[in-house]
Design an enzyme around this catalytic site. Structure first.
Site, PDB file in Angstrom:
ATOM      1  N   GLY A  59      21.095  47.309  -1.532  1.00 52.42           N
ATOM      2  CA  GLY A  59      19.820  47.433  -2.238  1.00 52.42           C
ATOM      3  C   GLY A  59      18.654  47.740  -1.311  1.00 52.42           C
ATOM      4  N   HIS A  60      17.530  48.043  -1.914  1.00 56.26           N
ATOM      5  CA  HIS A  60      16.351  48.531  -1.188  1.00 56.26           C
ATOM      6  C   HIS A  60      15.749  47.478  -0.269  1.00 56.26           C
ATOM      7  CE1 HIS A  60      13.681  47.426  -4.906  1.00 56.26           C
ATOM      8  NE2 HIS A  60      14.632  46.566  -4.718  1.00 56.26           N
ATOM      9  N   GLY A  61      15.438  47.924   0.927  1.00 56.04           N
ATOM     10  CA  GLY A  61      14.744  47.058   1.862  1.00 56.04           C
ATOM     11  C   GLY A  61      15.637  46.066   2.590  1.00 56.04           C
TER      12      GLY A  61
END
Lengths: 336, 336, 336
Positions: free
Chosen positions: B239-241
């Site tokens: 997932g993002h980040g």
């Protein structure tokens, strides 16, 4: 790179400016990583202490943290919502500017105004692309597929025949919509599994987002249906004939088997498993990696699984889980 | 097909030859399946008994099994490491020999020496491909993507804009790097979920391998970062980040939500789930299909789940698991 | 749209017609959704009550429900098998009519009669496509790949070099067959993980179906093998060197690690995890989302996990699961 000022952002989004509105803003960033030209956001009281060391040019806070600002800022009733709106001005689109000469477009396909199509994309017979549809490169749009106005389809997505996509949808790279549902029937005469043809399609509503590598199968006796506003993360699998209610959110790596009906405004996952032929009520939340094997009639939050623990301890408890039946019997004996 | 002899392999890799060095070697194979021209390997004492029936031309063994050899062999301190190195000479590359005429390369893209590109691959504006980069067919390299020297990108991979790939990486077919992270915020005014633009990118270190169908999302307020030497199997979702520390290994079908930081030299999975915003220490091992819902501060081995059992027995224990609270209360009552 | 009558269908499939054989049939549909020109099916006694409100033109039932028909129908010994066979006449194929001019076919590839190939598909050196093979668009057929007669490969599938596909297979969009297995060995000298070259291929039997986004890795010391008649759903991951017995069915999102041997006629998943180096007997059924960490020697049905429950209750039980060891000790103390 975009250059603006705090005052300009405040005015554009109707937010009160605190301190020097002329501070130059060239990006947004996380509280811990922001530099002097970044706008950042305070989302929760638990991060308030980080404001002291924050190097951001300005911070977006809710009214109750206005006094905690140590420099310029913006006051927003809902900083996360302000974030969603402000970030748009720093976003980049890779839409192709027009129709690439290598795209293969069937003569019977209908393309409305403002459609853009990347290299090597294939649009097959009878497909209808509404105004402003944007297709990346290597996309396959099957026969008689319809895509609503303003929808974006990223590179290498495959839409099988008859799939219908609504307006303002985003479909990320390598998603596959409309592959055959998984259905076979054992034929005792030949001793083999006979394929059940999947003769229905997939219908996606308006304002949906589908993640990279997500697969949504076509139906066998009814369409697979994704309601308006449904957001689906990466690598989600949705089986044939399932129906997902409007505004439901499905996190990554979740697998939903066929013919299951999920209500509206549910929050599923990630990595949840839901078996076939269930009915899930509206506003149901399923926590990560839970398995759903029965219908859920009440909205609420549901879970399954055991918590994480050191593997040595876990091994002992797994053995005892197997003996729970024995344990209960012995307890009952003691009680009598 | 490569033809060599045991003596040549021994000399090339600095391994002592036992027996007839002139035995012809044309491949490598498993202990049970090897034929008279194959080299095979003894990896563990538990397979030693299989040496008797082994039909291989020669066997690589560690020094303590030298006496167990019944025919020609090689002595290696670490037979698995010798395997990794020797197998290279039997490996096949499908890299395209040059730049295929159907590739679409933007005039502003920079291609260093020795770059090879397959048919229908698209390289967009501002992309930088370092020396010896090899792209398969149907690959999409987004705007301003950078790929380090010697990296290989297999067919139909999609790299969204701004993704940075290090040196000597391998990215397998149909992986998607840099699709939008999954972030929405509810807008009470419209009653809909507003998309949070994902304006950061993905940074992949050097010497990484990413499996087929793996997806790594771009960040919203910070880059998603994969450290040097990280190995990621097929169909992993990140997932993002999130940030993955150097030399961590993530097995297939694992899903890691956004903004989680995983340490260095961890072993994750397969099919593990890790929720968002956690911090996992260095050298943590998570066994297959575990769910991680809290940060882990100590290195070590962790697990969750119940063991497998016959479904009938399982059903009883699942019911009793639901009643554990009741069981504890009754036990406490007996104790007093 | 196909138009036919109940009598024609009855005759074609050898089923007894009840009532008016001249009823016009233009499609098939679910019991609840069928209209006056649809044929529908009664699969189970539990849906019998729905016959009353059913608006279908005709219903396929088994002999014991013949009396329950309220209108025209067909009598089939096995209505699900009849469904599989009848649905074929309403199915649509998107096979390309011939070899598209944009396909890139190496001069050494062999194409038998009746091969059809979509736009931008790449067929590399030494590939052999048997009679009637159909490739969609954007497919990559690696060097020396073989595909048996009548097999269909959908859009954007990637077949790495040396993969062998049997006859009459269907491979859905974006599947990847033959990417490198996941194998590394730690080199203490450099402190890095050394890649183990995956020099074997993948062999797929006849009459197999592989779902969208499914990945099957090539082997390191032996081929990965999928037996005849194996049906694999979407987003399944199969590790290097595993062997799947004939007629086994694997549901979506299941992950099988390397070097595991699964028997014949098993039913796996969905979302099951199976670790590496196991041996699973024939006719084993693994229920959804179970984790298999040990070999299974007896056919039968197996499960793991806990049931779903409200999250508040679940949290208490998870804590108690961690204390099972303590609970057992206290029970034992009471018993003595």
């Amino acid at each position: 790179m975009l250059e603006t000022t705090l005052a300009v952002i405040g005015e554009q989004f109707g937010l009160t400016v605190v301190g020097d509105g002329q501070v130059r803003i060239t990006g947004i960033s996380a509280l811990d990583e922001a530099g002097p030209e970044d706008l950042t956001f305070l989302f929760s009281a638990k991060y308030q202490s980080r404001l002291v060391d924050c190097k951001a040019g300005a911070v977006v806070v809710s009214p109750k943290f206005a006094d905690a600002l140590t420099g310029p800022g913006l006051i927003a009733e809902q900083p996360r919502l302000a974030w969603a709106k402000i970030a748009v001005i720093f976003d980049v689109s890779e839409a192709w500017p027009n129709i690439h000469p290598t795209a293969q477009i069937h003569e019977t396909a209908e393309l409305a105004e403002g459609v853009s199509i990347g290299p090597n994309t294939v649009v097959r017979a009878g497909a209808v692309l509404s105004a402003g549809v944007s297709l990346g490169s290597g996309v396959v749009v099957g026969e008689n597929v319809g895509i609503g106005a303003g929808s974006q389809v990223h590179a290498n997505v495959v839409l099988y025949h008859q799939v219908q996509i609504g307006r303002a949808c985003i479909i990320h790279a390598n998603a596959v919509i409309g592959a055959d549902g998984f259905g076979f029937e054992f034929d005792p005469e030949t001793g083999t599994l006979v394929k059940i043809p999947q003769v229905y399609g997939v219908t996606i509503g308006n304002n949906c987002e589908l993640g990279a590598g997500t697969t949504i199968d076509r139906g066998a006796l009814t369409d697979t249906e994704i309601g308006d506003g449904v957001k689906i993360d990466n690598q989600v699998q949705i089986g044939h004939g399932s129906k997902i209610g409007a505004n439901t959110v499905i996190s990554g790596a979740t697998a939903i088997a066929g013919s299951t009906r999920i209500g509206r405004s549910c929050m599923i996952g990630g990595a949840v498993g839901i078996i076939d032929n269930l009915v899930i009520a509206d506003r149901v939340e399923i926590t990560a990696m839970s398995l759903v094997t029965q219908s859920i009639t009440q909205s609420g939050r549901y879970s399954s699984g055991t918590g994480l623990m050191p593997s040595r301890q876990w091994k002992r408890n797994v053995v005892l889980f197997r003996k729970l039946d024995d344990l209960y019997k012995r307890l009952r004996k003691l009680e009598t």
